[in-house]
Scaffold this motif. Structure first.
Motif, PDB file in Angstrom:
ATOM      1  N   ARG A 286      13.477  10.892   5.786  1.00 51.19           N
ATOM      2  CA  ARG A 286      12.518  11.899   4.968  1.00 51.19           C
ATOM      3  C   ARG A 286      11.143  11.146   4.821  1.00 51.19           C
ATOM      4  O   ARG A 286      10.026  11.659   4.913  1.00 51.19           O
ATOM      5  N   THR A 287      11.377   9.819   4.196  1.00 52.35           N
ATOM      6  CA  THR A 287      10.146   9.164   3.666  1.00 52.35           C
ATOM      7  C   THR A 287       9.252   8.643   4.857  1.00 52.35           C
ATOM      8  O   THR A 287       8.000   8.908   4.778  1.00 52.35           O
ATOM      9  N   ASP A 288      10.015   8.310   5.671  1.00 51.92           N
ATOM     10  CA  ASP A 288       9.305   7.892   6.962  1.00 51.92           C
ATOM     11  C   ASP A 288       8.781   8.811   7.778  1.00 51.92           C
ATOM     12  O   ASP A 288       7.322   8.727   8.119  1.00 51.92           O
ATOM     13  N   VAL A 289       9.203  10.096   7.694  1.00 50.37           N
ATOM     14  CA  VAL A 289       8.422  11.243   8.389  1.00 50.37           C
ATOM     15  C   VAL A 289       7.198  11.399   7.483  1.00 50.37           C
ATOM     16  O   VAL A 289       6.010  11.595   8.255  1.00 50.37           O
ATOM     17  N   ARG A 290       7.136  11.745   6.181  1.00 53.52           N
ATOM     18  CA  ARG A 290       5.998  11.773   5.245  1.00 53.52           C
ATOM     19  C   ARG A 290       4.995  10.851   5.626  1.00 53.52           C
ATOM     20  O   ARG A 290       3.821  11.198   5.596  1.00 53.52           O
ATOM     21  N   LEU A 291       5.318   9.517   5.625  1.00 47.89           N
ATOM     22  CA  LEU A 291       4.631   8.698   5.925  1.00 47.89           C
ATOM     23  C   LEU A 291       3.792   8.561   7.347  1.00 47.89           C
ATOM     24  O   LEU A 291       2.583   8.569   7.377  1.00 47.89           O
ATOM     25  N   LEU A 292       4.525   8.852   8.198  1.00 49.94           N
ATOM     26  CA  LEU A 292       3.930   9.112   9.693  1.00 49.94           C
ATOM     27  C   LEU A 292       3.123  10.319   9.692  1.00 49.94           C
ATOM     28  O   LEU A 292       2.023  10.205  10.152  1.00 49.94           O
ATOM     29  N   ASN A 293       3.332  11.389   9.016  1.00 46.22           N
ATOM     30  CA  ASN A 293       2.474  12.568   9.015  1.00 46.22           C
ATOM     31  C   ASN A 293       1.291  12.156   8.277  1.00 46.22           C
ATOM     32  O   ASN A 293       0.382  12.804   8.800  1.00 46.22           O
ATOM     33  N   ARG A 294       1.335  11.521   7.136  1.00 40.36           N
ATOM     34  CA  ARG A 294      -0.044  11.141   6.551  1.00 40.36           C
ATOM     35  C   ARG A 294      -0.693  10.151   7.240  1.00 40.36           C
ATOM     36  O   ARG A 294      -2.078  10.437   7.647  1.00 40.36           O
ATOM     37  N   LEU A 295      -0.429   8.996   8.088  1.00 33.73           N
ATOM     38  CA  LEU A 295      -0.906   8.411   8.985  1.00 33.73           C
ATOM     39  C   LEU A 295      -1.644   9.222  10.090  1.00 33.73           C
ATOM     40  O   LEU A 295      -2.674   9.060  10.374  1.00 33.73           O
TER      41      LEU A 295
ATOM     42  N   LYS B  43       3.588   6.697  -6.859  1.00 34.67           N
ATOM     43  CA  LYS B  43       3.513   6.019  -5.677  1.00 34.67           C
ATOM     44  C   LYS B  43       4.005   7.232  -4.637  1.00 34.67           C
ATOM     45  O   LYS B  43       5.173   7.734  -5.020  1.00 34.67           O
ATOM     46  N   PRO B  44       3.644   7.749  -3.508  1.00 36.28           N
ATOM     47  CA  PRO B  44       4.018   8.642  -2.665  1.00 36.28           C
ATOM     48  C   PRO B  44       5.246   8.217  -1.671  1.00 36.28           C
ATOM     49  O   PRO B  44       6.085   8.951  -1.368  1.00 36.28           O
ATOM     50  N   PHE B  45       5.580   6.887  -1.713  1.00 38.50           N
ATOM     51  CA  PHE B  45       6.676   6.397  -0.769  1.00 38.50           C
ATOM     52  C   PHE B  45       7.210   5.160  -1.682  1.00 38.50           C
ATOM     53  O   PHE B  45       6.612   4.348  -2.309  1.00 38.50           O
ATOM     54  N   GLY B  46       8.768   5.122  -1.362  1.00 33.03           N
ATOM     55  CA  GLY B  46       9.572   4.174  -1.794  1.00 33.03           C
ATOM     56  C   GLY B  46      10.180   3.275  -0.641  1.00 33.03           C
ATOM     57  O   GLY B  46      10.485   4.006   0.482  1.00 33.03           O
TER      58      GLY B  46
ATOM     59  N   TYR C 116       0.714  -1.359   0.205  1.00 34.96           N
ATOM     60  CA  TYR C 116       0.043  -0.011   0.040  1.00 34.96           C
ATOM     61  C   TYR C 116       0.941   1.208  -0.018  1.00 34.96           C
ATOM     62  O   TYR C 116       1.571   1.490   0.965  1.00 34.96           O
ATOM     63  N   LEU C 117       0.660   2.225  -0.909  1.00 34.70           N
ATOM     64  CA  LEU C 117       1.143   3.472  -1.209  1.00 34.70           C
ATOM     65  C   LEU C 117       2.689   3.526  -1.538  1.00 34.70           C
ATOM     66  O   LEU C 117       3.361   4.428  -1.505  1.00 34.70           O
ATOM     67  N   HIS C 118       3.286   2.079  -1.748  1.00 34.69           N
ATOM     68  CA  HIS C 118       4.670   2.125  -1.827  1.00 34.69           C
ATOM     69  C   HIS C 118       5.184   1.461  -3.118  1.00 34.69           C
ATOM     70  O   HIS C 118       4.586   0.520  -3.607  1.00 34.69           O
ATOM     71  N   ALA C 119       6.216   1.946  -3.750  1.00 35.10           N
ATOM     72  CA  ALA C 119       6.883   1.147  -4.648  1.00 35.10           C
ATOM     73  C   ALA C 119       8.006   0.472  -3.904  1.00 35.10           C
ATOM     74  O   ALA C 119       8.636   1.011  -3.113  1.00 35.10           O
ATOM     75  N   LEU C 120       7.898  -0.911  -4.004  1.00 36.85           N
ATOM     76  CA  LEU C 120       8.771  -1.848  -3.045  1.00 36.85           C
ATOM     77  C   LEU C 120       9.944  -2.603  -3.953  1.00 36.85           C
ATOM     78  O   LEU C 120       9.620  -3.016  -4.960  1.00 36.85           O
ATOM     79  N   GLU C 121      11.113  -2.258  -3.608  1.00 36.50           N
ATOM     80  CA  GLU C 121      12.341  -2.959  -4.041  1.00 36.50           C
ATOM     81  C   GLU C 121      12.899  -4.209  -3.197  1.00 36.50           C
ATOM     82  O   GLU C 121      13.150  -3.873  -1.905  1.00 36.50           O
TER      83      GLU C 121
END
Length: 135
Positions: A100-109, A76-79, A46-51
């Motif tokens: 940076r990505t984790d903070v954006r994810l937690l802010n969205r949550l 996708k908003p997050f990788g 969900y919401l991620h491009a996964l490598e």
């Protein structure tokens, strides 16, 4: 498969997809490689491009840079990278993203939880309770 490293990577991707299908999203699947415009190894996280990475030498900075590029390509908003832990199964692997990505994810949550609490507190409470029990 002639390339053992590629076979190992493909096997890891397949294990991750199986785990996601069972516990997160039944529609998760491996992506076809797109070259320069690659969109990540797996869709359906969900919401991620996964490598997905299963390598002896772990280079987090490379994995994250690649995941972030591919998130842009995939819209996708997050990788993130899902990195295999040696001698362990999928559940013990690592999900890695930069701060940076984790903070954006937690802010969205946080913002989405606050919105749900405002719109339907009882629904938020039920979901919160369900996820606390699953931890």
């Amino acid at each position: 498969m002639a390339n053992p490293s590629k076979a190992k990577g493909t096997a890891w991707e397949s294990l991750v997809v199986g785990y996601l299908r069972e516990r997160h999203n039944p529609g998760a699947h491996r992506n076809v490689q797109m070259g320069v415009k690659d969109i990540g190894d797996i869709d359906g996280y969900y919401l991620h491009a996964l490598e997905a990475k299963a390598e002896k030498s772990i280079t987090l900075s490379d994995y994250i840079a690649q995941a972030n590029r591919e998130a842009v390509n995939a819209g996708k908003p997050f990788g993130c990278a899902v990195v295999k832990r040696r001698m362990k199964g999928v559940a013990d692997g690592y999900v890695v993203r930069d701060v940076r990505t984790d903070v954006r994810l937690l802010n969205r949550l946080r913002d989405m939880e606050e919105a749900l609490m405002d719109a339907d507190f009882d629904r938020w409470f039920d979901i919160d309770e369900e996820h606390r029990e699953a931890a």
